[in-house]
Design a protein around this motif. Structure first.
Motif, short mmCIF file in Angstrom:
data_model
loop_
_atom_site.label_atom_id
_atom_site.label_comp_id
_atom_site.label_asym_id
_atom_site.label_seq_id
_atom_site.Cartn_x
_atom_site.Cartn_y
_atom_site.Cartn_z
N LYS A 189 4.15 -1.05 3.34
CA LYS A 189 4.01 0.21 2.60
C LYS A 189 5.10 0.35 1.54
O LYS A 189 6.15 -0.31 1.60
CB LYS A 189 4.04 1.39 3.55
CG LYS A 189 5.37 1.65 4.21
CD LYS A 189 5.36 2.88 5.11
CE LYS A 189 4.51 2.66 6.34
NZ LYS A 189 4.64 3.79 7.31
N GLU B 291 2.40 4.72 0.80
CA GLU B 291 2.54 5.20 2.19
C GLU B 291 1.53 6.27 2.58
O GLU B 291 1.10 6.32 3.75
CB GLU B 291 3.97 5.71 2.42
CG GLU B 291 4.43 6.78 1.46
CD GLU B 291 5.92 7.06 1.59
OE1 GLU B 291 6.58 6.41 2.44
OE2 GLU B 291 6.42 7.92 0.86
N VAL C 132 0.85 -1.19 0.00
CA VAL C 132 0.00 0.00 0.00
C VAL C 132 0.88 1.24 0.00
O VAL C 132 1.83 1.34 0.81
CB VAL C 132 -0.93 0.02 1.23
CG1 VAL C 132 -1.86 1.22 1.17
CG2 VAL C 132 -1.72 -1.29 1.33
N TYR D 89 -1.52 4.36 3.66
CA TYR D 89 -1.22 3.09 4.34
C TYR D 89 -2.04 2.90 5.61
O TYR D 89 -2.74 1.89 5.77
CB TYR D 89 0.27 3.03 4.65
CG TYR D 89 0.73 1.76 5.33
CD1 TYR D 89 0.73 0.55 4.67
CD2 TYR D 89 1.19 1.80 6.66
CE1 TYR D 89 1.17 -0.62 5.29
CE2 TYR D 89 1.63 0.64 7.29
CZ TYR D 89 1.62 -0.56 6.60
OH TYR D 89 2.05 -1.71 7.23
#
Length: 495
Positions: free
Chosen positions: A405, A307, A305, A310
């Protein structure tokens, strides 16, 4: 004639379950070791079946060879298609029973078995029924005094070994294209989930297939599966299962250089970019790993994901997991997650969960047994994972998501492709250009854009690297079950 046992299913349906082997359109006793099929929801025996010995495998292969070289090879393609269509109709007729059988010995929710597995299997048989008379070669222009043409001919006797996570659907994926191409089949279902495959033999005979065209042998993979893979009179072996077992199948198939199709493991990434529809990405990522108890080769268990979104993604993902439909009895209407397939699989998943804790991943949810009976595991979420962790590197095959992340496209592409597997991947972004660019660079046989775990009977299914060799479904499966013969005809050239 082999015996059968009446089984009363939890939803009130009754049926007679064959306990032997299906060879030459009849059930016969197996001479190998008996084995017991368990109900994973209760950890209780369902039935004891007769396994196939080496002699039984030889008998099944001989039956397939007789059928292939006898009546089946002379069947017109259109008639093969009609038989496959009849099978589709019989599967549809018995769909509730077949779904119930898979829910019993696999543990998947009945609603999923019916709506996904059995309905999809009907469509697979319909698709290849229509394809049977459309398997064409080609003519190739070379010189004015030469005719060259190519025939697409069946392989012959095909050994097929299917897994336990989709017992009936994997049968359909393998049997339907093989028969459409004119091959004869010896099918070996997983020892954990053989019941619907054995019942399928009744439908084969009822549909009117000649004896020996479809043969079904049960027993342990280390016995029946090994003998089938090594057999010198088997022309092709098709396998779905773990990469480790796939390697063993490949070595065994070297006995006579069999043609092989291997659909093996995956550790599939989801890439969630900050321009994605986050709510949809969360739901699709949840389905991508938690459906079918996480026991899906294309499950997108590695979630990366961007950041900037996230923490928001983590919060939403945990909420969706907590609020999702109930874990429990596969025959309850609102059940979404059933048990893991077996005690050994349950223990393996729990071992990986312990490894994740020891390696320092942040446990956000689950990680424990669910309930007091059976092999149920709470859906588990690890965050802040790193690429060196076992839970990130290795296929767990259970309801365990690992999330980390990333900052740039280049970074996440490197992480996504840093795997010995290459089966599937998912991309979540509203930028269509980015989606296409990233899809081209992913080392995966399948890429899902703003969805997950998609498959369709007309679209090839398979992976790169250690995820397998060859493709299933669509026209690609017809290629997998035929071989090309070039015919050169001299139209008058003199020497």
């Amino acid at each position: 004639m082999a015996a059968s046992v009446e089984i009363l299913l939890p939803n009130g349906l009754r049926y007679n379950q064959p306990t032997g082997l299906f060879i030459d359109n009849q059930y016969i006793p197996g001479s190998g070791d008996d084995f017991t099929v368990l109900n994973p929801s209760l950890d209780e025996p369902i039935i004891t079946l007769q396994g196939a010995s080496e002699q039984d495998v030889n008998t099944a292969v001989k039956a397939a060879r007789r059928a292939f070289e006898g009546t089946w090879s002379g069947f017109p393609a259109l008639e093969r298609g009609n038989l496959l269509l009849k099978l589709s109709e019989l599967i549809h007729r018995d769909r509730e029973l077949l779904a119930s059988i898979d829910a019993l010995d696999n543990g998947k929710p009945y609603s999923v078995a019916l709506d996904v597995d059995i309905n999809a299997s009907c469509n697979v048989f319909k698709y290849y029924a229509g394809a049977a008379d459309k398997i064409c070669g080609q003519t190739i222009e070379t010189t004015p005094v030469k005719l060259a043409y190519v025939l697409q001919e069946p392989m012959g006797v095909c050994g097929q070994i299917i897994p336990w996570n989709y017992p009936f659907m994997m049968l359909a994926w393998k049997v339907a294209p093989a028969l459409a191409c004119g091959n004869a089949v010896v099918l070996k279902p997983a020892e954990q989930t053989p019941l619907s495959a054995l019942y399928f033999g009744k439908l084969v005979a009822e549909a009117g297939f000649p004896p020996g065209v479809v043969n079904i042998i049960t027993g342990l993979g280390s016995v029946a599966g090994k003998v089938l893979a090594e057999h010198m009179d088997v022309d092709k072996i098709a396998f779905t299962g773990s990469t480790e077992t796939g390697r063993a199948i490949m070595r065994a198939a070297a006995s006579n250089l069999k043609n092989i199709t291997l659909e093996c493991g995956g550790k599939n990434p989801s890439l969630v970019f900050d321009d994605a529809d986050l709510d949809q990405a969360v739901k699709w990522c949840h389905t991508g790993i938690m459906s079918n108890q996480g026991q899906v080769c294309i499950s997108t268990s590695r979630i990366y994901v961007q950041e900037s979104v996230y923490e928001s993604f983590l919060e939403k993902f945990v909420e969706v997991t907590k609020d999702h439909r109930r874990i429990g009895d596969p025959f309850h209407d609102n059940t979404w997650q059933g048990p893991q397939i077996s005690k050994s699989q349950y223990d393996k998943i729990m071992w990986y969960i312990d490894q994740g804790k020891q390696e320092g991943a942040r446990l956000l949810h689950g990680g424990v047994k669910h309930g007091d009976t059976g092999y149920f595991i709470e859906p588990t979420i690890f965050a802040d994972t790193t690429e060196d962790m076992k839970i990130v590197r290795e296929e767990i095959f259970g309801p365990v998501a690992v999330i980390s992340k990333f900052s740039t496209v280049e970074e996440v592409m490197a992480k996504a492709n840093d795997s010995c597997y290459g089966l599937a991947a998912a991309i979540f972004t509203e930028n269509i250009g980015k989606a296409h660019r990233v899809a081209r660079k992913l080392q995966s046989g399948m890429v899902f854009v703003n969805s997950s775990s998609d498959s369709h009977f007309g679209i090839p299914f398979g992976g790169y690297k250690s995820s397998g060799i060859g493709r299933e479904l669509g026209q690609y499966a017809l290629q997998a079950y035929t071989q090309s013969k070039a015919v050169h005809v001299n139209l008058g050239q003199k020497l």
